[in-house]
Every structure is written in structure tokens, then in C-alpha cells.
Write a protein that holds these residues in place. Sequence first.
Motif, PDB file in Angstrom:
ATOM      1  N   ARG A 111      18.884  73.080   6.524  1.00  0.00           N
ATOM      2  CA  ARG A 111      19.793  72.024   6.067  1.00  0.00           C
ATOM      3  C   ARG A 111      20.127  71.084   7.218  1.00  0.00           C
ATOM      4  O   ARG A 111      20.118  69.868   7.071  1.00  0.00           O
ATOM      5  CB  ARG A 111      21.067  72.673   5.516  1.00  0.00           C
ATOM      6  CG  ARG A 111      21.704  71.896   4.404  1.00  0.00           C
ATOM      7  CD  ARG A 111      22.855  72.651   3.778  1.00  0.00           C
ATOM      8  NE  ARG A 111      22.407  73.774   2.985  1.00  0.00           N
ATOM      9  CZ  ARG A 111      22.791  75.037   3.161  1.00  0.00           C
ATOM     10  NH1 ARG A 111      23.641  75.345   4.105  1.00  0.00           N
ATOM     11  NH2 ARG A 111      22.340  75.986   2.389  1.00  0.00           N
ATOM     12  N   ARG A 114      17.164  68.864   8.002  1.00  0.00           N
ATOM     13  CA  ARG A 114      17.022  67.822   6.978  1.00  0.00           C
ATOM     14  C   ARG A 114      18.062  66.726   7.200  1.00  0.00           C
ATOM     15  O   ARG A 114      17.757  65.545   7.085  1.00  0.00           O
ATOM     16  CB  ARG A 114      17.175  68.449   5.589  1.00  0.00           C
ATOM     17  CG  ARG A 114      16.374  67.729   4.553  1.00  0.00           C
ATOM     18  CD  ARG A 114      16.254  68.441   3.237  1.00  0.00           C
ATOM     19  NE  ARG A 114      17.454  69.078   2.771  1.00  0.00           N
ATOM     20  CZ  ARG A 114      17.532  70.371   2.486  1.00  0.00           C
ATOM     21  NH1 ARG A 114      16.495  71.151   2.621  1.00  0.00           N
ATOM     22  NH2 ARG A 114      18.662  70.878   2.051  1.00  0.00           N
ATOM     23  N   ARG A 115      19.271  67.123   7.574  1.00  0.00           N
ATOM     24  CA  ARG A 115      20.340  66.152   7.842  1.00  0.00           C
ATOM     25  C   ARG A 115      19.959  65.258   9.021  1.00  0.00           C
ATOM     26  O   ARG A 115      20.117  64.036   8.962  1.00  0.00           O
ATOM     27  CB  ARG A 115      21.644  66.909   8.125  1.00  0.00           C
ATOM     28  CG  ARG A 115      22.890  66.073   7.961  1.00  0.00           C
ATOM     29  CD  ARG A 115      24.143  66.901   8.152  1.00  0.00           C
ATOM     30  NE  ARG A 115      24.269  67.971   7.176  1.00  0.00           N
ATOM     31  CZ  ARG A 115      24.497  69.250   7.462  1.00  0.00           C
ATOM     32  NH1 ARG A 115      24.641  69.638   8.697  1.00  0.00           N
ATOM     33  NH2 ARG A 115      24.588  70.152   6.511  1.00  0.00           N
ATOM     34  N   GLU A 116      19.428  65.877  10.086  1.00  0.00           N
ATOM     35  CA  GLU A 116      19.003  65.096  11.256  1.00  0.00           C
ATOM     36  C   GLU A 116      17.880  64.124  10.887  1.00  0.00           C
ATOM     37  O   GLU A 116      17.884  62.971  11.316  1.00  0.00           O
ATOM     38  CB  GLU A 116      18.516  66.034  12.363  1.00  0.00           C
ATOM     39  CG  GLU A 116      19.615  66.815  13.035  1.00  0.00           C
ATOM     40  CD  GLU A 116      19.056  67.872  13.976  1.00  0.00           C
ATOM     41  OE1 GLU A 116      17.832  67.831  14.262  1.00  0.00           O
ATOM     42  OE2 GLU A 116      19.830  68.729  14.417  1.00  0.00           O
ATOM     43  N   ARG A 118      17.236  62.825   7.968  1.00  0.00           N
ATOM     44  CA  ARG A 118      17.804  61.735   7.157  1.00  0.00           C
ATOM     45  C   ARG A 118      18.522  60.717   8.037  1.00  0.00           C
ATOM     46  O   ARG A 118      18.371  59.507   7.861  1.00  0.00           O
ATOM     47  CB  ARG A 118      18.780  62.297   6.116  1.00  0.00           C
ATOM     48  CG  ARG A 118      18.181  62.307   4.725  1.00  0.00           C
ATOM     49  CD  ARG A 118      19.184  62.777   3.721  1.00  0.00           C
ATOM     50  NE  ARG A 118      19.068  64.230   3.648  1.00  0.00           N
ATOM     51  CZ  ARG A 118      20.056  65.084   3.485  1.00  0.00           C
ATOM     52  NH1 ARG A 118      21.283  64.650   3.378  1.00  0.00           N
ATOM     53  NH2 ARG A 118      19.849  66.368   3.431  1.00  0.00           N
TER      54      ARG A 118
END
Length: 146
Positions: A111, A114-116, A118
Motif C-alpha cells: 500500500r 502504491r501511494r508513493e 501515485r
Amino acid sequence: MSDTVKGTAERYGIQREHRPLWVEEPARRHPLPDPVRTAAVRALIIISVTLIEAMVAFLCTMAESWPAFPMVISSVASTVVATWAVVDVWVTRQVWNQRYGVVSEPSSTARALRRERRARRRAERRALREQERIRRRGGAGQLSHP
């Protein structure tokens, strides 16, 4: 326990401890689900019968007995059925895992990655938009080199 042994233990103050016959230990692996276990038992029985049949066919062939040919044909058919049974175990296991297996949830590390990713894409898009805006204005506001 006999009276003499009981009396001796009481006389010397020895207390008998109650020990269970066995100690339950947690299983290292989870047991097979019922449908998979059923398919595995079925396959095992079929494979056992096939091996016995093949052995009888071999012995009949060595003895040049009349049941040799029917037993060979029967063991070839049983081999096909045994293969089918093993494939059935594999398919049943796959289906069970797909339906009732572990629910796949992304881990916290996935997670975060994925945040990085994005955030990086957002920053790249923002930079591209800024470049487009500068280009549309004809380079006004740009200090020296791009």
C-alpha cells in the motif's frame, strides 16, 4: 491400583500426579478441506486398485495364463482412471482455494509503495502541466534555460 501400592504411596507421602495419556499439539499444517480429502482418498483407492491390477496382469503374463490379456487391458483403463482421479484432486484443491482460500489483501508495504508511486505520477503530471503552461505563454516567466 492395588491396595498395597496405594498404601505404600500414602505411607511415604508420595502423591501420584495425573498425567494425560497424550498431549495435543497444534498441527504444523492445516488439514485438507473435506472435498479435497474426499477426492484424495478416492484417488488413493483407485491408484491402489490399479497397482494391484497391474501386478496381477504382470504375474499372469509371466505365468502365460489366460487372464493375462484382459488384465493388461483392464490395467491400462485403470491407469487412465487413476490419472483422472489425481487430476480431480488437483482441480478440487485449486477450486477450493479459489473459493474459500486466503483473502488476498495488499500488505501495508504494498500500500505504501502504491501511494508513493501515485504521488510520483501526480508530481510528474503537475510538472508537465507547468511546462505546458509556460510554453503556452510563450516562455514568459521562464528565467534562463528550460
